[in-house]
Design a protein around this motif. Structure first.
Motif, PDB file in Angstrom:
ATOM      1  N   MET A  64      44.754  51.679  61.099  1.00 45.26           N
ATOM      2  CA  MET A  64      45.513  50.452  61.272  1.00 45.26           C
ATOM      3  C   MET A  64      46.428  50.255  60.058  1.00 45.26           C
ATOM      4  SD  MET A  64      44.170  46.478  62.034  1.00 45.26           S
ATOM      5  CE  MET A  64      45.043  45.414  61.564  1.00 45.26           C
ATOM      6  N   VAL A  65      47.642  49.846  60.292  1.00 43.56           N
ATOM      7  CA  VAL A  65      48.573  49.536  59.239  1.00 43.56           C
ATOM      8  C   VAL A  65      48.306  48.181  58.658  1.00 43.56           C
ATOM      9  CG1 VAL A  65      50.965  49.334  58.383  1.00 43.56           C
ATOM     10  CG2 VAL A  65      50.254  51.197  59.981  1.00 43.56           C
ATOM     11  N   LEU A  66      48.033  47.885  57.479  1.00 43.28           N
ATOM     12  CA  LEU A  66      47.741  46.580  57.000  1.00 43.28           C
ATOM     13  C   LEU A  66      49.069  46.053  56.033  1.00 43.28           C
ATOM     14  CD1 LEU A  66      44.689  47.102  55.516  1.00 43.28           C
ATOM     15  CD2 LEU A  66      45.012  45.418  57.330  1.00 43.28           C
ATOM     16  N   GLN A  67      49.843  47.027  55.590  1.00 39.40           N
ATOM     17  CA  GLN A  67      51.230  46.540  54.957  1.00 39.40           C
ATOM     18  C   GLN A  67      52.112  47.938  54.940  1.00 39.40           C
ATOM     19  OE1 GLN A  67      50.695  45.943  50.680  1.00 39.40           O
ATOM     20  NE2 GLN A  67      51.788  44.056  50.740  1.00 39.40           N
ATOM     21  N   GLY A  68      53.385  47.562  55.022  1.00 41.27           N
ATOM     22  CA  GLY A  68      54.394  48.735  55.118  1.00 41.27           C
ATOM     23  C   GLY A  68      54.178  49.462  56.291  1.00 41.27           C
ATOM     24  N   GLY A  69      54.488  50.632  56.391  1.00 42.28           N
ATOM     25  CA  GLY A  69      54.282  51.513  57.558  1.00 42.28           C
ATOM     26  C   GLY A  69      54.383  52.953  57.655  1.00 42.28           C
ATOM     27  N   PHE A  70      54.411  53.699  58.587  1.00 43.58           N
ATOM     28  CA  PHE A  70      54.526  54.966  58.514  1.00 43.58           C
ATOM     29  C   PHE A  70      54.821  55.625  59.852  1.00 43.58           C
ATOM     30  CE2 PHE A  70      49.852  54.579  60.211  1.00 43.58           C
ATOM     31  CZ  PHE A  70      50.027  55.771  61.164  1.00 43.58           C
ATOM     32  N   SER A  71      55.098  57.042  59.936  1.00 38.96           N
ATOM     33  CA  SER A  71      55.891  57.405  61.306  1.00 38.96           C
ATOM     34  C   SER A  71      55.073  58.886  61.220  1.00 38.96           C
ATOM     35  CB  SER A  71      57.293  57.602  61.138  1.00 38.96           C
ATOM     36  OG  SER A  71      58.109  56.394  60.800  1.00 38.96           O
ATOM     37  N   ASP A  72      55.015  59.160  62.562  1.00 41.66           N
ATOM     38  CA  ASP A  72      54.488  60.321  62.853  1.00 41.66           C
ATOM     39  C   ASP A  72      55.293  60.972  64.096  1.00 41.66           C
ATOM     40  OD1 ASP A  72      53.266  59.447  64.757  1.00 41.66           O
ATOM     41  OD2 ASP A  72      51.223  59.686  64.145  1.00 41.66           O
ATOM     42  N   ALA A  73      54.956  62.085  64.495  1.00 47.34           N
ATOM     43  CA  ALA A  73      55.953  62.613  65.884  1.00 47.34           C
ATOM     44  C   ALA A  73      55.503  61.515  67.059  1.00 47.34           C
ATOM     45  CB  ALA A  73      55.240  63.728  66.194  1.00 47.34           C
ATOM     46  N   PHE A  74      54.600  60.717  67.017  1.00 45.90           N
ATOM     47  CA  PHE A  74      54.206  59.871  68.048  1.00 45.90           C
ATOM     48  C   PHE A  74      54.925  58.630  68.157  1.00 45.90           C
ATOM     49  CE2 PHE A  74      50.840  63.010  67.501  1.00 45.90           C
ATOM     50  CZ  PHE A  74      51.035  63.723  68.612  1.00 45.90           C
ATOM     51  N   GLY A  75      55.586  58.071  66.822  1.00 42.84           N
ATOM     52  CA  GLY A  75      56.045  56.673  66.766  1.00 42.84           C
ATOM     53  C   GLY A  75      56.200  56.330  65.454  1.00 42.84           C
ATOM     54  N   HIS A  76      56.503  55.036  65.427  1.00 37.14           N
ATOM     55  CA  HIS A  76      56.545  54.227  63.657  1.00 37.14           C
ATOM     56  C   HIS A  76      55.598  53.125  64.020  1.00 37.14           C
ATOM     57  CE1 HIS A  76      59.195  51.793  60.922  1.00 37.14           C
ATOM     58  NE2 HIS A  76      58.317  52.566  60.418  1.00 37.14           N
ATOM     59  N   TYR A  77      54.536  53.132  62.968  1.00 37.90           N
ATOM     60  CA  TYR A  77      53.586  52.143  62.835  1.00 37.90           C
ATOM     61  C   TYR A  77      53.674  51.208  61.820  1.00 37.90           C
ATOM     62  CZ  TYR A  77      51.493  55.946  65.912  1.00 37.90           C
ATOM     63  OH  TYR A  77      51.128  56.764  66.717  1.00 37.90           O
ATOM     64  N   LEU A  78      53.763  49.735  62.138  1.00 40.63           N
ATOM     65  CA  LEU A  78      53.923  48.860  61.161  1.00 40.63           C
ATOM     66  C   LEU A  78      52.578  47.837  61.098  1.00 40.63           C
ATOM     67  CD1 LEU A  78      57.636  47.823  62.204  1.00 40.63           C
ATOM     68  CD2 LEU A  78      56.730  48.995  59.948  1.00 40.63           C
ATOM     69  N   ARG A  79      52.849  46.871  60.467  1.00 41.17           N
ATOM     70  CA  ARG A  79      51.407  45.969  60.333  1.00 41.17           C
ATOM     71  C   ARG A  79      50.874  45.762  61.702  1.00 41.17           C
ATOM     72  NH1 ARG A  79      48.471  42.251  57.048  1.00 41.17           N
ATOM     73  NH2 ARG A  79      48.315  40.285  58.185  1.00 41.17           N
ATOM     74  N   GLY A  80      49.566  45.801  61.845  1.00 41.98           N
ATOM     75  CA  GLY A  80      48.783  45.429  62.860  1.00 41.98           C
ATOM     76  C   GLY A  80      48.441  46.677  63.855  1.00 41.98           C
ATOM     77  N   ASP A  81      49.601  47.849  63.928  1.00 40.60           N
ATOM     78  CA  ASP A  81      49.430  48.991  64.678  1.00 40.60           C
ATOM     79  C   ASP A  81      48.254  49.785  64.313  1.00 40.60           C
ATOM     80  OD1 ASP A  81      51.931  48.195  66.034  1.00 40.60           O
ATOM     81  OD2 ASP A  81      53.065  49.259  64.906  1.00 40.60           O
ATOM     82  N   VAL A  82      47.919  50.263  65.682  1.00 41.11           N
ATOM     83  CA  VAL A  82      46.662  51.072  65.497  1.00 41.11           C
ATOM     84  C   VAL A  82      47.019  52.682  65.929  1.00 41.11           C
ATOM     85  CG1 VAL A  82      44.503  51.829  66.156  1.00 41.11           C
ATOM     86  CG2 VAL A  82      44.976  49.364  65.559  1.00 41.11           C
ATOM     87  N   ALA A  83      46.826  53.579  65.082  1.00 40.07           N
ATOM     88  CA  ALA A  83      47.135  55.045  65.708  1.00 40.07           C
ATOM     89  C   ALA A  83      45.885  55.609  65.926  1.00 40.07           C
ATOM     90  CB  ALA A  83      47.885  55.782  64.479  1.00 40.07           C
ATOM     91  N   VAL A  84      45.735  56.259  67.086  1.00 41.55           N
ATOM     92  CA  VAL A  84      44.336  56.808  67.322  1.00 41.55           C
ATOM     93  C   VAL A  84      44.778  58.279  67.650  1.00 41.55           C
ATOM     94  CG1 VAL A  84      42.582  56.680  69.259  1.00 41.55           C
ATOM     95  CG2 VAL A  84      43.800  54.798  68.899  1.00 41.55           C
ATOM     96  N   GLY A  85      43.732  58.979  66.653  1.00 44.67           N
ATOM     97  CA  GLY A  85      44.072  60.623  66.608  1.00 44.67           C
ATOM     98  C   GLY A  85      42.802  61.192  66.972  1.00 44.67           C
ATOM     99  N   ASP A  86      42.823  62.304  67.787  1.00 41.99           N
ATOM    100  CA  ASP A  86      41.501  63.114  68.137  1.00 41.99           C
ATOM    101  C   ASP A  86      41.774  64.496  67.992  1.00 41.99           C
ATOM    102  OD1 ASP A  86      42.985  64.007  70.428  1.00 41.99           O
ATOM    103  OD2 ASP A  86      42.071  62.376  71.589  1.00 41.99           O
ATOM    104  N   ASP A  87      40.873  65.343  68.421  1.00 41.74           N
ATOM    105  CA  ASP A  87      41.160  66.748  68.001  1.00 41.74           C
ATOM    106  C   ASP A  87      42.014  67.535  68.751  1.00 41.74           C
ATOM    107  OD1 ASP A  87      39.761  66.707  70.664  1.00 41.74           O
ATOM    108  OD2 ASP A  87      37.840  67.874  69.899  1.00 41.74           O
ATOM    109  N   THR A  88      42.774  66.685  69.569  1.00 43.14           N
ATOM    110  CA  THR A  88      43.895  67.326  70.340  1.00 43.14           C
ATOM    111  C   THR A  88      45.095  67.136  69.521  1.00 43.14           C
ATOM    112  OG1 THR A  88      44.401  65.397  71.767  1.00 43.14           O
ATOM    113  CG2 THR A  88      42.913  67.050  72.533  1.00 43.14           C
ATOM    114  N   ILE A  89      45.230  66.341  68.474  1.00 43.98           N
ATOM    115  CA  ILE A  89      46.451  65.915  68.077  1.00 43.98           C
ATOM    116  C   ILE A  89      46.659  66.475  66.593  1.00 43.98           C
ATOM    117  CG2 ILE A  89      47.696  63.856  67.057  1.00 43.98           C
ATOM    118  CD1 ILE A  89      46.573  62.379  69.426  1.00 43.98           C
ATOM    119  N   ASP A  90      47.634  66.995  66.216  1.00 41.33           N
ATOM    120  CA  ASP A  90      48.043  67.567  64.992  1.00 41.33           C
ATOM    121  C   ASP A  90      49.020  66.856  64.574  1.00 41.33           C
ATOM    122  OD1 ASP A  90      48.118  69.347  62.764  1.00 41.33           O
ATOM    123  OD2 ASP A  90      47.704  71.028  63.918  1.00 41.33           O
TER     124      ASP A  90
END
Ligand SMILES: [Zn+2]
Length: 223
Positions: free
Chosen positions: A161-187
């Motif tokens: 979960m992003v608290l400050q700033g942000g990051f991007s990956d192939a699945f989207g752009h994540y900003l404060r409050g956003d949650v990225a859920v990764g599992d063993d199918t995601i690289d």
């Protein structure tokens, strides 16, 4: 500041509402819900439905001798019971996306300032601080602006979960409050925004680095 657009998903919200989610992931969900009115509302509805269902269940009558057998078992010397798992407090009702850096469920674990934690370097541009939980741990991760996390996948599920700033990956752009859920199918290979990124992360399993550099680093990492 805008509201989160990446949410934990109904399955995690339901597990949280029923109290069956582990302490670490529950901390992520509670922190997200503090910043996300939609998920806060969904959790409240799920808790209400769960409570109504429990009230509607007729208790089964005890079988003859059941109480005696239970008391006899309590008298036997058994293994020490596990410590009670601390459940993160309910999200602060009026928390806003532009409120304090750490939303209340997380703040009660850390205190007000993440700088007071013990930070250790993990990779160039990436530092990690452990947050001790009753069972296991969660982490804060600081990623310097423009730094990429080596390509990796997960044995299990990672919640970030992003608290400050942000990051991007192939699945989207994540900003404060956003949650990225990764599992063993995601690289994936997250890349921090130019201003950097502060994340709360819980891995239910082991992280595996899968890129050419990452495979070399794997034995040295405990993320
Ligand atoms: Zn949400």
């Amino acid at each position: 500041m805008s509201l989160p657009t990446h949410h934990p998903g109904d399955a995690l919200l339901m597990d949280y509402a029923s109290g069956s989610l582990g302490e670490g992931p529950a901390l992520v969900v509670a922190s997200h819900a503090a910043l996300c009115p939609g998920c806060r509302c969904a959790v409240a509805e799920m808790e209400a439905v769960g409570g109504a269902l429990l009230e509607s269940i007729e208790p089964d009558p005890l079988s003859p001798g059941c109480l005696d057998r239970l008391l006899a078992r309590l008298d036997e010397d058994g293994p020490e019971p596990p410590p009670p798992v601390r459940r993160p407090p309910a999200p602060q009702r009026r928390a806003a996306a532009d409120g304090p850096l750490l939303p209340e469920p997380l703040r009660s674990y850390i205190g007000g300032c993440p700088d007071a934690l013990r930070w250790r370097p993990m990779l160039p541009g990436i530092r990690v601080a452990e947050i001790p939980l009753t069972v296991g741990s969660a982490r804060l991760i600081r990623i310097a602006g423009g730094t990429g996390v080596p390509q990796h996948s997960h044995d299990g599920v990672e919640l970030a979960m992003v608290l400050q700033g942000g990051f991007s990956d192939a699945f989207g752009h994540y900003l404060r409050g956003d949650v990225a859920v990764g599992d063993d199918t995601i690289d994936h290979r997250p890349l921090a925004d130019p201003e950097g990124c502060l994340c709360l992360s819980v891995t239910m399993g082991t992280l595996r680095l899968t890129g050419p550099v990452g495979r070399f680093l794997n034995p040295f990492l405990r993320l």
